[in-house]
Design a protein around this motif. Structure first.
Motif, PDB file in Angstrom:
ATOM      1  N   THR A 109      36.537  58.529  52.369  1.00  0.00           N
ATOM      2  CA  THR A 109      37.053  59.240  51.471  1.00  0.00           C
ATOM      3  C   THR A 109      38.424  58.799  51.060  1.00  0.00           C
ATOM      4  O   THR A 109      38.576  57.881  52.396  1.00  0.00           O
ATOM      5  CB  THR A 109      38.070  60.949  52.036  1.00  0.00           C
ATOM      6  OG1 THR A 109      36.616  61.879  52.415  1.00  0.00           O
ATOM      7  CG2 THR A 109      38.696  61.258  51.106  1.00  0.00           C
ATOM      8  N   GLN A 110      38.337  57.717  49.613  1.00  0.00           N
ATOM      9  CA  GLN A 110      38.972  56.436  49.561  1.00  0.00           C
ATOM     10  C   GLN A 110      39.729  57.306  47.681  1.00  0.00           C
ATOM     11  O   GLN A 110      39.092  58.026  47.178  1.00  0.00           O
ATOM     12  CB  GLN A 110      38.222  55.858  49.373  1.00  0.00           C
ATOM     13  CG  GLN A 110      36.887  55.973  48.064  1.00  0.00           C
ATOM     14  CD  GLN A 110      36.019  54.884  48.361  1.00  0.00           C
ATOM     15  OE1 GLN A 110      36.502  53.477  47.358  1.00  0.00           O
ATOM     16  NE2 GLN A 110      35.013  54.501  49.384  1.00  0.00           N
ATOM     17  N   TRP A 111      40.867  56.243  47.679  1.00  0.00           N
ATOM     18  CA  TRP A 111      40.911  56.094  46.895  1.00  0.00           C
ATOM     19  C   TRP A 111      39.947  54.541  46.183  1.00  0.00           C
ATOM     20  O   TRP A 111      40.571  53.415  46.609  1.00  0.00           O
ATOM     21  CB  TRP A 111      42.679  56.244  46.247  1.00  0.00           C
ATOM     22  CG  TRP A 111      42.629  57.436  45.904  1.00  0.00           C
ATOM     23  CD1 TRP A 111      44.133  58.139  46.795  1.00  0.00           C
ATOM     24  CD2 TRP A 111      43.264  58.489  44.692  1.00  0.00           C
ATOM     25  NE1 TRP A 111      44.627  58.816  46.630  1.00  0.00           N
ATOM     26  CE2 TRP A 111      44.163  59.727  45.067  1.00  0.00           C
ATOM     27  CE3 TRP A 111      42.268  58.675  44.317  1.00  0.00           C
ATOM     28  CZ2 TRP A 111      44.190  60.909  44.183  1.00  0.00           C
ATOM     29  CZ3 TRP A 111      42.827  59.138  42.875  1.00  0.00           C
ATOM     30  CH2 TRP A 111      43.782  60.403  43.321  1.00  0.00           C
ATOM     31  N   ASP A 112      39.905  54.318  45.152  1.00  0.00           N
ATOM     32  CA  ASP A 112      40.085  53.214  44.208  1.00  0.00           C
ATOM     33  C   ASP A 112      41.375  52.360  43.225  1.00  0.00           C
ATOM     34  O   ASP A 112      41.291  53.852  42.813  1.00  0.00           O
ATOM     35  CB  ASP A 112      38.796  53.380  43.015  1.00  0.00           C
ATOM     36  CG  ASP A 112      38.048  53.221  43.759  1.00  0.00           C
ATOM     37  OD1 ASP A 112      37.177  53.130  45.063  1.00  0.00           O
ATOM     38  OD2 ASP A 112      36.557  53.340  42.896  1.00  0.00           O
ATOM     39  N   SER A 113      41.563  51.595  43.861  1.00  0.00           N
ATOM     40  CA  SER A 113      42.948  50.994  42.744  1.00  0.00           C
ATOM     41  C   SER A 113      42.503  50.860  41.061  1.00  0.00           C
ATOM     42  O   SER A 113      41.427  49.947  41.540  1.00  0.00           O
ATOM     43  CB  SER A 113      43.624  50.083  44.123  1.00  0.00           C
ATOM     44  OG  SER A 113      43.912  48.157  43.627  1.00  0.00           O
ATOM     45  N   PHE A 114      43.897  50.314  41.316  1.00  0.00           N
ATOM     46  CA  PHE A 114      42.775  49.651  39.522  1.00  0.00           C
ATOM     47  C   PHE A 114      42.726  48.245  39.994  1.00  0.00           C
ATOM     48  O   PHE A 114      42.388  47.325  38.724  1.00  0.00           O
ATOM     49  CB  PHE A 114      44.321  49.460  38.496  1.00  0.00           C
ATOM     50  CG  PHE A 114      44.478  51.189  38.650  1.00  0.00           C
ATOM     51  CD1 PHE A 114      43.285  52.517  38.392  1.00  0.00           C
ATOM     52  CD2 PHE A 114      45.632  50.991  38.130  1.00  0.00           C
ATOM     53  CE1 PHE A 114      43.991  53.659  38.599  1.00  0.00           C
ATOM     54  CE2 PHE A 114      46.853  52.159  37.151  1.00  0.00           C
ATOM     55  CZ  PHE A 114      45.472  53.570  37.949  1.00  0.00           C
ATOM     56  N   ALA A 115      42.923  47.297  40.796  1.00  0.00           N
ATOM     57  CA  ALA A 115      42.724  46.531  41.604  1.00  0.00           C
ATOM     58  C   ALA A 115      40.847  45.981  41.922  1.00  0.00           C
ATOM     59  O   ALA A 115      40.455  45.036  42.043  1.00  0.00           O
ATOM     60  CB  ALA A 115      43.727  45.242  42.521  1.00  0.00           C
ATOM     61  N   HIS A 116      40.570  46.903  41.956  1.00  0.00           N
ATOM     62  CA  HIS A 116      39.343  47.309  42.731  1.00  0.00           C
ATOM     63  C   HIS A 116      38.076  47.018  41.260  1.00  0.00           C
ATOM     64  O   HIS A 116      37.376  45.892  42.430  1.00  0.00           O
ATOM     65  CB  HIS A 116      39.058  48.897  42.822  1.00  0.00           C
ATOM     66  CG  HIS A 116      37.810  48.732  43.704  1.00  0.00           C
ATOM     67  ND1 HIS A 116      37.121  48.217  44.240  1.00  0.00           N
ATOM     68  CD2 HIS A 116      36.193  49.887  43.130  1.00  0.00           C
ATOM     69  CE1 HIS A 116      36.221  48.790  44.287  1.00  0.00           C
ATOM     70  NE2 HIS A 116      35.439  49.606  43.540  1.00  0.00           N
ATOM     71  N   VAL A 117      38.328  47.580  40.395  1.00  0.00           N
ATOM     72  CA  VAL A 117      37.055  46.844  39.323  1.00  0.00           C
ATOM     73  C   VAL A 117      38.101  46.094  37.826  1.00  0.00           C
ATOM     74  O   VAL A 117      38.658  47.256  37.809  1.00  0.00           O
ATOM     75  CB  VAL A 117      35.844  47.529  38.793  1.00  0.00           C
ATOM     76  CG1 VAL A 117      35.591  47.152  37.431  1.00  0.00           C
ATOM     77  CG2 VAL A 117      35.931  48.073  39.925  1.00  0.00           C
ATOM     78  N   GLY A 118      37.838  44.225  37.820  1.00  0.00           N
ATOM     79  CA  GLY A 118      38.570  44.242  36.663  1.00  0.00           C
ATOM     80  C   GLY A 118      36.967  43.925  35.103  1.00  0.00           C
ATOM     81  O   GLY A 118      36.090  44.159  36.262  1.00  0.00           O
ATOM     82  N   HIS A 119      37.465  43.245  34.733  1.00  0.00           N
ATOM     83  CA  HIS A 119      36.540  42.407  33.576  1.00  0.00           C
ATOM     84  C   HIS A 119      37.583  41.501  33.385  1.00  0.00           C
ATOM     85  O   HIS A 119      37.634  40.941  33.317  1.00  0.00           O
ATOM     86  CB  HIS A 119      36.349  44.044  32.364  1.00  0.00           C
ATOM     87  CG  HIS A 119      35.705  45.131  32.915  1.00  0.00           C
ATOM     88  ND1 HIS A 119      33.989  45.129  33.441  1.00  0.00           N
ATOM     89  CD2 HIS A 119      36.009  46.009  33.107  1.00  0.00           C
ATOM     90  CE1 HIS A 119      33.469  46.112  33.961  1.00  0.00           C
ATOM     91  NE2 HIS A 119      35.135  46.662  33.992  1.00  0.00           N
ATOM     92  N   ARG A 120      35.781  40.830  32.726  1.00  0.00           N
ATOM     93  CA  ARG A 120      35.679  39.243  32.078  1.00  0.00           C
ATOM     94  C   ARG A 120      36.256  39.633  30.153  1.00  0.00           C
ATOM     95  O   ARG A 120      35.510  40.532  29.890  1.00  0.00           O
ATOM     96  CB  ARG A 120      34.811  38.917  31.775  1.00  0.00           C
ATOM     97  CG  ARG A 120      34.990  37.919  33.346  1.00  0.00           C
ATOM     98  CD  ARG A 120      33.807  36.820  33.306  1.00  0.00           C
ATOM     99  NE  ARG A 120      33.247  35.800  32.574  1.00  0.00           N
ATOM    100  CZ  ARG A 120      34.638  34.658  32.500  1.00  0.00           C
ATOM    101  NH1 ARG A 120      35.329  34.786  33.735  1.00  0.00           N
ATOM    102  NH2 ARG A 120      34.719  33.738  31.624  1.00  0.00           N
ATOM    103  N   PHE A 121      37.528  39.609  29.911  1.00  0.00           N
ATOM    104  CA  PHE A 121      37.736  40.121  28.963  1.00  0.00           C
ATOM    105  C   PHE A 121      38.953  38.707  27.257  1.00  0.00           C
ATOM    106  O   PHE A 121      39.729  38.471  28.492  1.00  0.00           O
ATOM    107  CB  PHE A 121      38.913  41.295  28.677  1.00  0.00           C
ATOM    108  CG  PHE A 121      38.963  41.420  27.599  1.00  0.00           C
ATOM    109  CD1 PHE A 121      38.025  42.589  26.842  1.00  0.00           C
ATOM    110  CD2 PHE A 121      40.558  41.745  27.073  1.00  0.00           C
ATOM    111  CE1 PHE A 121      38.196  42.606  25.234  1.00  0.00           C
ATOM    112  CE2 PHE A 121      40.760  42.420  25.438  1.00  0.00           C
ATOM    113  CZ  PHE A 121      39.912  43.123  25.172  1.00  0.00           C
TER     114      PHE A 121
END
Length: 337
Positions: A109-121
């Motif tokens: 049971t977890q939270w994903d932070s915004f640093a978990h998934v980024g993208h090339r942009f």
């Protein structure tokens, strides 16, 4: 314009909460939103929404994530477990246990932070995409890996920002299991709206949306020996490529999106023209709009309790660990009815 980017994704809220914002849509959890949740407390009953953190069990769902390992700390070479304490040579009656844990922060049971998934942009608008995260925070500068010559970790967008927010707001539960049963079904806009209608609608800015699919119930029933083939074909998942569904998530004003399944959305996402995100809902929520994702929450007791009372709203309290630099965290969410 922003010191980190000249161009933001066309569908995003980058900069809307300030140039250095790290909370995204959690900013919508205002005092009014919290009080709206408090007003849903009728009986003072609290329900734990976390799996035991040693579940699912093994690493068949994700080969790089493993169950927690507990071990005693050591004192003078001795394990501190049932250890008599005699620090000053005097006879004392105390015995002490003290432990340490090796913990994969996104195992259960977890939270994903915004640093978990980024993208090339292409944040510079020069035709050269670079790896960035929500609000343009840079890989190698703000989210640092071992190869970057500095202590690794999320120097910005770390999970501690969510802990400091002390996440608490009104929760809204949608019972997708009642609509889909145990079969794997990709849920698009129309089916989700049926669940919203069944929950009485009234989803407001700052609410946290929780999806009950029955997936975590199957994990519990497997007793720490998950059958990947069964789980891969079980229970509802959101269709992250459904454009109407994506637009509703954006327009709804929800502050967070949580589910009892493995990734909220289906893995893999439905086929799309490349290049594309493998997890399009993660891209929309974590990268574009700053909507944190909660995964593998245990929602069955809450779903049954709410159904028995003919309601769908509750007070949800769910801060992660205040662990600076982490990109995800275990969480023990609590629903109060």
């Amino acid at each position: 314009m922003n010191p980190r980017w000249k161009v933001r994704p066309s569908e995003s809220n980058w900069g809307d909460f300030g140039p250095d914002d790290e909370l995204g849509r959690l900013n919508l959890i205002t005092p009014e939103a919290v009080l709206r949740g408090v007003r849903e407390v009728w009986e003072g009953r609290s329900i734990c929404l976390s799996l035991p953190l040693n579940l699912p069990g093994g690493n068949v769902l994700n080969p790089r994530r493993h169950p927690p390992v507990l071990a005693p700390t050591r004192r003078d070479g001795r394990p501190v477990y049932n250890l008599p304490v005699d620090p000053d040579g005097h006879a004392h009656t105390d015995v002490v246990c003290d432990d340490a844990v090796t913990l994969h922060t996104q195992y259960s049971t977890q939270w994903d932070s915004f640093a978990h998934v980024g993208h090339r942009f292409d944040v510079e608008g020069n035709g050269e995409p670079v790896a960035v995260y929500y609000n343009g925070f840079r890989a190698g500068v703000d989210v640092v890996g071992p190869e970057d010559g500095a202590p690794p970790g999320a120097h910005r967008l770390g999970i501690q920002t969510m802990a400091e927010k002390a996440i608490q707001s009104r929760g809204v539960l949608l019972d997708l299991h009642a609509l889909c049963g145990d079969v794997r079904q990709y849920v698009g806009y129309e089916l989700l709206m049926r669940a919203v209608d069944a929950a009485g609608g009234d989803i407001q800015s700052g609410d946290m949306l929780c999806l009950y699919t029955g997936f975590a119930d199957k994990i519990v029933a497997m007793g720490g020996a998950p059958d990947a083939a069964v789980l891969d074909s079980s229970c509802a998942v959101l269709d992250g490529r459904d454009e109407r569904l994506r637009r509703w998530i954006v327009d709804s004003g929800i502050a967070a999106l949580c589910a009892d399944n493995y990734a909220v959305e289906g893995i893999p996402g439905r086929p799309a023209a490349e290049p594309c995100a493998r997890l399009p809902l993660h891209q929309l929520c974590l990268f574009q709009y700053g909507i944190p994702l909660g995964e593998l929450w245990h929602l069955s007791e809450l779903a049954h309790a709410l159904a028995a009372q003919g309601r769908s709203k509750f007070l949800l309290t769910a801060p992660p660990l205040r662990l600076p630099g982490a990109v995800g965290s275990p969480v023990t969410p609590v629903a109060t009815l």
